[in-house]
Scaffold this motif. Structure first.
Motif, mmCIF file in Angstrom:
data_model
loop_
_atom_site.group_PDB
_atom_site.id
_atom_site.type_symbol
_atom_site.label_atom_id
_atom_site.label_comp_id
_atom_site.label_asym_id
_atom_site.label_seq_id
_atom_site.Cartn_x
_atom_site.Cartn_y
_atom_site.Cartn_z
ATOM 1 N N GLU A 270 0.846 -1.203 0.000
ATOM 2 C CA GLU A 270 0.000 0.000 0.000
ATOM 3 C C GLU A 270 0.884 1.257 0.000
ATOM 4 O O GLU A 270 0.637 2.206 -0.742
ATOM 5 C CB GLU A 270 -0.906 -0.040 1.236
ATOM 6 N N ASP A 271 1.932 1.228 0.828
ATOM 7 C CA ASP A 271 2.842 2.390 0.898
ATOM 8 C C ASP A 271 3.540 2.621 -0.442
ATOM 9 O O ASP A 271 3.761 3.765 -0.847
ATOM 10 C CB ASP A 271 3.914 2.177 1.975
ATOM 11 N N HIS A 272 3.884 1.535 -1.125
ATOM 12 C CA HIS A 272 4.595 1.668 -2.398
ATOM 13 C C HIS A 272 3.771 2.475 -3.411
ATOM 14 O O HIS A 272 4.330 3.182 -4.249
ATOM 15 C CB HIS A 272 4.923 0.287 -2.973
ATOM 16 N N PHE A 273 2.436 2.350 -3.318
ATOM 17 C CA PHE A 273 1.590 3.059 -4.290
ATOM 18 C C PHE A 273 1.039 4.368 -3.735
ATOM 19 O O PHE A 273 0.109 4.942 -4.293
ATOM 20 C CB PHE A 273 0.465 2.130 -4.776
ATOM 21 N N ASP A 274 1.632 4.858 -2.641
ATOM 22 C CA ASP A 274 1.215 6.148 -2.086
ATOM 23 C C ASP A 274 2.208 7.235 -2.517
ATOM 24 O O ASP A 274 3.297 6.934 -3.031
ATOM 25 C CB ASP A 274 1.161 6.039 -0.550
ATOM 26 N N ASP A 275 1.821 8.485 -2.275
ATOM 27 C CA ASP A 275 2.700 9.612 -2.621
ATOM 28 C C ASP A 275 3.830 9.712 -1.594
ATOM 29 O O ASP A 275 3.685 9.250 -0.448
ATOM 30 C CB ASP A 275 1.874 10.909 -2.635
ATOM 31 N N THR A 276 4.951 10.310 -2.015
ATOM 32 C CA THR A 276 6.092 10.490 -1.107
ATOM 33 C C THR A 276 6.617 11.931 -1.283
ATOM 34 O O THR A 276 7.703 12.139 -1.833
ATOM 35 C CB THR A 276 7.219 9.498 -1.445
ATOM 36 N N PRO A 277 5.826 12.936 -0.841
ATOM 37 C CA PRO A 277 6.207 14.328 -1.123
ATOM 38 C C PRO A 277 7.580 14.727 -0.577
ATOM 39 O O PRO A 277 8.330 15.444 -1.263
ATOM 40 C CB PRO A 277 5.083 15.153 -0.480
ATOM 41 N N GLU A 278 7.936 14.231 0.634
ATOM 42 C CA GLU A 278 9.248 14.630 1.208
ATOM 43 C C GLU A 278 10.386 14.082 0.352
ATOM 44 O O GLU A 278 11.357 14.780 0.043
ATOM 45 C CB GLU A 278 9.419 14.115 2.652
ATOM 46 N N SER B 73 13.212 16.217 -1.775
ATOM 47 C CA SER B 73 14.657 16.101 -1.569
ATOM 48 C C SER B 73 15.357 15.642 -2.854
ATOM 49 O O SER B 73 16.467 16.075 -3.143
ATOM 50 C CB SER B 73 14.989 15.228 -0.355
ATOM 51 N N LEU B 74 14.687 14.808 -3.659
ATOM 52 C CA LEU B 74 15.288 14.413 -4.940
ATOM 53 C C LEU B 74 15.387 15.613 -5.879
ATOM 54 O O LEU B 74 16.378 15.803 -6.584
ATOM 55 C CB LEU B 74 14.449 13.299 -5.594
ATOM 56 N N HIS B 75 14.337 16.455 -5.858
ATOM 57 C CA HIS B 75 14.352 17.686 -6.670
ATOM 58 C C HIS B 75 15.539 18.554 -6.271
ATOM 59 O O HIS B 75 16.294 19.015 -7.126
ATOM 60 C CB HIS B 75 13.062 18.494 -6.438
ATOM 61 N N ARG B 76 15.713 18.744 -4.950
ATOM 62 C CA ARG B 76 16.815 19.596 -4.460
ATOM 63 C C ARG B 76 18.158 19.033 -4.901
ATOM 64 O O ARG B 76 19.085 19.773 -5.194
ATOM 65 C CB ARG B 76 16.759 19.708 -2.928
ATOM 66 N N ALA B 77 18.258 17.701 -4.979
ATOM 67 C CA ALA B 77 19.525 17.065 -5.367
ATOM 68 C C ALA B 77 19.678 16.970 -6.890
ATOM 69 O O ALA B 77 20.645 16.401 -7.382
ATOM 70 C CB ALA B 77 19.605 15.680 -4.738
ATOM 71 N N GLY B 78 18.689 17.476 -7.625
ATOM 72 C CA GLY B 78 18.754 17.453 -9.095
ATOM 73 C C GLY B 78 18.535 16.068 -9.685
ATOM 74 O O GLY B 78 18.938 15.802 -10.824
ATOM 75 N N LYS B 79 17.947 15.155 -8.925
ATOM 76 C CA LYS B 79 17.765 13.772 -9.426
ATOM 77 C C LYS B 79 16.435 13.672 -10.183
ATOM 78 O O LYS B 79 15.456 13.082 -9.701
ATOM 79 C CB LYS B 79 17.830 12.787 -8.262
#
Ligand code: UTP
Length: 301
Positions: free
Chosen positions: A68-76, A80-86
């Motif tokens: 269930e968690d795998h198909f949920d959103d992960t905003p944090e 953090s991936l955005h900030r790291a340019g990933k």
């Protein structure tokens, strides 16, 4: 003929114990084991969406919340991936995020068999045909198996199953179907036999874990009749349904790996890795070296 109702929903049962993968599955669902870098269950969901499915019903059980968690959103994580340019990783996480409200989770309180797991989805599916995908059967090919089954279903209606050819000596490992009249995208099923000896098998076409079933299967499964292994078996229910409704089969053009077995799971990892543009060549070289050195060790022994 009655108008053929669209297949809008897919059932994915994930309530089994995964005993063949203990201890890996002691605290983690077997459907979350990874093939290269995606959990097994993701392949089934992608295949269902590719076939035009709008809503997915998971039949889950205790200790399966990671699915269930795998198909949920992960905003944090995404921030953090955005900030790291990933950006590549962000796109992949966004791609696999289902539309809000397009997944349901229902429970099978005890693993009483696949037929029972399917029956547990009856209220969420309602009175319409549905796709059924066994997640540990992972399809590898240019197109997912379910998309082809939907095409066949739209031609012939009724019930439709995916099949593949096995070694004729190995029919006793599978559910085998008999081959009847040919239709444009498959053939009519004359028989379904669970694990027949080669001498008694009507063909070498085995059920590969992909089905489109009519909702009348729920009334049959509701009788809770126990079959092999004292479990409520789906094949027994399909056999009963075939007395009053048609079944057609479509041979899958790709290959399905049985990731419920260790050998099939490892083979799937190798096949998917070799087909990847980013790591395929590297994996090929590593495998080759491993095989050569293994052969040398065996020869020297
Ligand atoms: P399997 O029989 O391969 O899964 O069922 P399992 O029971 O987890 O495996 P082992 O033998 O203990 O290792 C095929 C699919 O049906 C689901 C499983 O989760 C798997 O995805 N299933 C099976 C259920 O949801 N409920 C059941 O009672 C049985």
């Amino acid at each position: 003929m009655d108008r053929i109702k669209n297949v809008r929903k897919a059932v994915i049962p994930v309530a089994g114990n995964g005993t063949r993968f203990l201890p890996a599955t002691k605290a983690m669902p077997k459907e979350m084991l990874t093939i290269v870098d995606r959990p097994v269950v993701q392949y089934a969901v992608d295949e269902a969406l590719q076939a035009g499915i709008e809503h997915i019903v998971f039949v889950t059980s205790r200790n399966k919340s990671a699915i269930e968690d795998h198909f949920d959103d992960t905003p944090e994580l995404i921030s953090s991936l955005h900030r790291a340019g990933k950006t590549v990783q962000v796109s992949e996480l966004e791609r696999i995020l289902p539309k809000a409200g397009s997944m349901s989770f229902t429970r099978q309180q005890a693993p009483l068999g696949l037929g029972h797991a399917v029956w547990c989805a009856r209220d969420v599916v309602g009175d319409e045909p549905f796709a059924l995908l066994l997640p540990d059967m992972v399809c590898h090919g240019a197109r997912g198996c379910m998309a082809g089954l939907v095409d066949l279903y739209n031609d012939v209606g009724g019930n439709v199953v995916g099949v593949e050819e096995c070694d004729p000596e190995e029919t006793s490992k599978y559910g085998i179907v008999g081959q009847g009249a040919t239709v444009a995208r498959g053939f009519a099923v004359t028989k379904m036999v669970e694990k027949p000896r080669p001498s008694e098998a009507p063909s070498n076409f085995y059920l590969n874990g992909r089905y489109i079933l009519q909702p009348e299967i729920f009334d049959i499964l509701a009788r809770q009749e126990r079959g092999a292994g004292n479990e409520i078996q789906l094949t027994d229910g399909m056999l009963r349904l075939s007395e009053t409704q048609s079944f057609h089969a479509q041979p899958y053009e790709g290959r399905t790996f049985d990731c419920g077995s260790k050998q099939g799971f490892i083979e799937a990892n190798v096949a998917f890795a070799l087909a990847r543009a980013d790591i395929g060549n590297l994996v090929y070289d590593s495998l080759r070296n491993l095989v050569l050195s293994h052969e040398a060790t065996v020869k020297a022994a």
